[in-house]
Enzyme design. Structure first.
Site, short mmCIF file in Angstrom:
data_model
loop_
_atom_site.label_atom_id
_atom_site.label_comp_id
_atom_site.label_asym_id
_atom_site.label_seq_id
_atom_site.Cartn_x
_atom_site.Cartn_y
_atom_site.Cartn_z
N LYS A 23 0.85 -1.18 0.00
CA LYS A 23 0.00 0.00 0.00
C LYS A 23 0.89 1.24 0.00
O LYS A 23 1.93 1.27 0.67
CB LYS A 23 -0.87 -0.06 1.26
CG LYS A 23 -1.97 0.94 1.40
CD LYS A 23 -2.74 0.59 2.67
CE LYS A 23 -3.89 1.51 2.95
NZ LYS A 23 -4.60 1.07 4.18
N SER B 266 -9.14 0.73 3.18
CA SER B 266 -8.32 1.60 2.38
C SER B 266 -7.22 0.89 1.59
O SER B 266 -6.47 1.54 0.87
CB SER B 266 -7.70 2.69 3.27
OG SER B 266 -6.89 2.12 4.28
N SER C 122 -9.50 -1.69 7.11
CA SER C 122 -8.81 -1.39 5.85
C SER C 122 -8.01 -2.54 5.26
O SER C 122 -7.59 -2.48 4.11
CB SER C 122 -7.90 -0.18 6.03
OG SER C 122 -8.67 0.98 6.21
#
Length: 552
Positions: free
Chosen positions: A134, A209, A233
Site C-alpha cells: 500500500k 483503504s 482497511s
C-alpha cells in the site's frame, strides 16, 4: 512537512502523478496488450495476455514460490518480471497501481540471483519473493501522499521498518498500490488516481483503504502485500475481493515509516498486516517479521516472538469452541452473507472436536458511538486542513466518514479523556462477557461486512470490522463462496431497523453485485494471532473452505 505547489490547480498535480505512474508502467517490457473488449468480470483476462510460464509463476502461492526459489527451480529475475507484467495488466483493468518500481525490483532480483549463484543457497526465507505494498508504507525516495493531493511531493527518507525487514529476508519490492483520500474510507477513490474497481465485477468496490492491494491480488498480480487497518482497511478489501487478510493486535508489527494524517493520535491505533490470495502467506508474513525481533529497535512493540509451534487449542482434550455472531444487531447482514455463515456453521456442527455456541452481539451501538468520537476527535478539522493544502474537494465517502457521520464532534481535552476512558471500560466489559461463556470461546465467527462487495460509492458501514479495532482483537477475513443472484435476492418485505440498516439494505442488489465473493471473519482475543490462524486452519480443513474458488 508542507510541500508548496505554487498554488497550482490540484487537477494539474494529480495529472503529474498519473503521468509518473504511467511512465513506471511503460518501463516494463515487453508491454502486455489487452483484448479490445472487456467483460465486467475481468478475473480471467490476465491469463489471456501472459505466457503459460508467466501464468504458472504468478498463480502460485507465496509459500510455493519461496520454496521453488530456494531450491533454484525459479530465478528471482524471472519471477519479478512475471509479476511486473501481471501488475501492468491489473492496473489497466482496475486502476490499482500508484506506481511500479521496475528498475529497483529488477536490480534487486539480479542481486539475489547473483547471491544464489555464488553461495548456492537463498539469501533469506523470502528469497526472490515479490511483495507489493500500500502506497503509504514508506519506500525510500518515493512520493508519500496518503491520498491527499496536498501531500504530493513529500518524499520518504528511508524504507519503512516492515519493508526493511522483508528486504533483509530476501523479498523484492516492486509495486505500490492505490488508497483512498486521506486513507479514511472503505472504498479506494481519491482525487489523485481516481477510483480502483473490483476485478470480480468492475461496477463494484474493491474495498478500502487497501483496495489497490486487493484488486491487484485478486488478479494474481501480487502473491503477498503489506496492508494496514484502523477500521477494516485490510479486512474490507479482502472481503470485497475474495482474499485472506489479517489485522493483528496493535504493537505486534512495526509502524515506523508509514505516513498518515492521524499518526500521533492514539484514540484508535492502526496496525499493518498481510493481505494475500492464499492463507499460508499470512503465517509466512507474521513469522518473517517477528523472527527479526523488531521490538529490539522499536519500543512501541510487544516483545513477543511468533509462537506457531505452540498448541493453543485442544489443550487437555478441549474442543475448539467457536462462538457464532449472526448479526451485530445494528445492520442485518444481506441474504448472501447469512447463507454463507449458515452453511459454514451447519458443517462445523457435525465436525468432531469442534463445539459451536451462540454469541449475541454485545453493546454494538455503544461501540459505534465510541468509535465515531475517537476516529475524529477534532471533528474532522485535520482532514479538512489537508484538503485545503491543494484546494481539492472531499470525495463523497470521505465527506461521510470524516465530517458528516452523525456523532462526529470536536472534543475538548476533557472530552478526549472521557471517551478514551469509555473505550477502556468497553474493552474490559467485553472481555468479561467473552469469559462468561461456558465453555469459553476460542474464536468468534461473524460476518466481515453487511453485504458482499457493494456498488461503487455506497460503502458506508464498517461496524463489523471496526468493532475489533476498538477492542484491539486480531481478526482475519477469508472467502467462502460467491453471491447467487437467485438464492441471495433481497428480502422485499424486510423493515430496516435504523438509517445504517436502511442504507445497506437499499444498496444491496444480488443481481448488480453478481460475481462478488462472499466472505466471513474470524476473531480471537488480544495478542492471540497464532491461535486465530491455527483455529482458521482447522476450520478450513474440516469444512472444506472455500466452497467456491473465488479467484478462478
Amino acid at each position: 512537512m508542507t510541500v508548496h505547489q505554487e498554488n497550482r490547480p490540484w487537477q494539474e498535480i494529480a495529472q503529474e502523478v498519473q503521468a509518473a505512474r504511467d511512465e513506471s508502467i511503460a518501463q516494463v517490457e515487453p508491454q502486455p496488450s489487452l483484448p479490445e473488449s472487456l467483460p465486467s468480470r475481468v478475473i480471467e483476462v490476465p491469463r489471456q495476455c501472459l505466457s503459460p510460464a508467466e501464468v504458472a509463476i504468478t498463480e502460485r502461492s507465496a509459500e510455493a514460490l519461496v520454496e521453488s526459489l530456494a531450491a533454484g527451480k525459479l530465478t528471482a529475475t524471472a519471477v519479478t518480471k512475471a509479476f511486473l507484467r501481471r501488475a501492468v495488466i491489473a492496473q489497466k483493468l482496475t486502476n490499482c497501481i500508484y506506481e511500479l518500481l521496475p528498475a529497483r525490483a529488477l536490480a534487486r532480483a539480479q542481486e539475489l540471483d547473483d547471491y544464489f549463484a555464488t553461495h548456492g543457497k537463498p539469501l533469506g526465507p523470502l528469497h526472490g519473493l515479490p511483495i507489493s505494498t500500500k502506497a503509504h508504507v514508506g519506500i525510500a525516495g518515493r512520493d508519500s501522499s496518503s491520498g491527499f493531493v496536498g501531500w504530493v511531493g513529500r518524499k520518504n527518507a528511508d524504507d519503512a521498518s516492515a519493508v526493511k525487514i522483508l528486504l533483509n529476508a530476501g523479498a523484492v519490492m516492486y509495486a505500490r498500490t492505490t488508497e483512498p483520500q486521506g486513507l479514511m474510507a472503505i472504498e479506494t477513490c481519491n482525487n489523485i488516481m481516481g477510483v480502483t474497481v473490483n476485478p470480480h465485477n468492475t461496477a463494484l468496490s474493491s474495498g478500502g483503504s487497501s483496495g489497490g492491494e486487493s484488486a491487484l491480488q485478486a488478479l494474481h498480480g501480487s502473491p503477498l502485500g503489506i496492508a494496514s487497518d484502523i477500521g477494516g482497511s485490510i479486512r474490507v478489501p479482502a472481503a470485497n475481493c475474495g482474499l485472506y487478510g489479517l489485522k493483528p493486535t496493535t504493537g505486534r508489527l512495526p509502524l515506523l515509516g508509514l505516513s498518515a494524517y492521524v499518526l500521533g493520535c492514539e484514540t484508535i491505533l492502526p496496525t499493518i498486516g498481510p493481505l494475500s490470495p492464499t492463507p499460508g502467506a499470512l503465517n509466512l508474513f507474521m513469522k518473517t517479521i517477528l523472527e527479526s525481533q523488531p521490538w529490539l529497535n522499536d519500543p512501541s512493540l510487544h516483545p513477543i516472538p511468533w509462537r506457531d509451534q505452540e498448541t493453543h487449542i485442544h489443550k487437555n482434550g478441549k474442543n475448539l469452541t467457536v462462538g457464532v455472531m449472526w448479526t451485530d444487531g445494528v445492520v442485518t447482514p444481506a441474504p448472501a452473507v447469512t447463507r454463507a455463515l449458515r452453511e459454514v456453521v451447519e458443517r462445523l456442527k457435525i465436525v468432531p472436536g469442534v463445539e459451536v455456541i451462540e454469541w449475541e452481539p454485545f453493546q454494538q451501538k455503544e461501540a459505534l458511538e465510541i468509535l465515531t468520537k475517537l476516529y475524529n476527535p477534532d471533528g474532522g478539522e485535520a482532514f479538512a486542513r489537508n484538503l485545503a493544502l491543494s484546494g481539492e474537494p472531499y470525495m463523497s465517502l470521505t465527506e461521510w466518514s470524516a465530517r458528516d457521520t452523525p456523532g462526529i464532534e470536536n472534543l475538548s481535552h476533557q472530552g478526549v479523556w472521557d471517551w478514551t476512558m469509555k473505550r477502556e471500560i468497553f474493552r474490559y466489559t467485553y472481555l468479561q462477557e467473552w469469559n462468561s461463556k461456558a465453555p469459553i470461546m476460542d474464536v468468534i465467527l461473524a460476518p466481515s461486512s453487511p453485504t458482499p462487495a457493494p456498488q461503487l460509492h455506497t460503502s458506508r458501514y464498517w461496524g463489523y470490522t471496526s468493532l475489533w479495532n476498538l477492542l484491539d482483537y486480531p481478526a482475519m477475513v477469508f472467502p467462502v463462496t460467491k453471491i447467487d443472484a437467485e438464492r441471495d435476492a433481497r428480502d422485499a418485505a424486510y423493515e430496516p431497523r435504523n438509517d445504517f440498516d436502511r442504507w445497506a439494505h437499499e444498496h444491496y442488489d444480488a443481481d448488480k453485485q453478481r460475481d462478488a465473493p462472499v466472505t466471513l471473519q474470524l476473531v480471537a482475543k488480544r495478542l492471540e494471532e497464532e491461535k486465530l490462524l491455527q483455529a482458521f486452519k482447522e476450520i478450513k480443513e474440516k469444512v472444506g473452505l472455500p466452497f467456491v474458488d473465488c479467484l478462478a
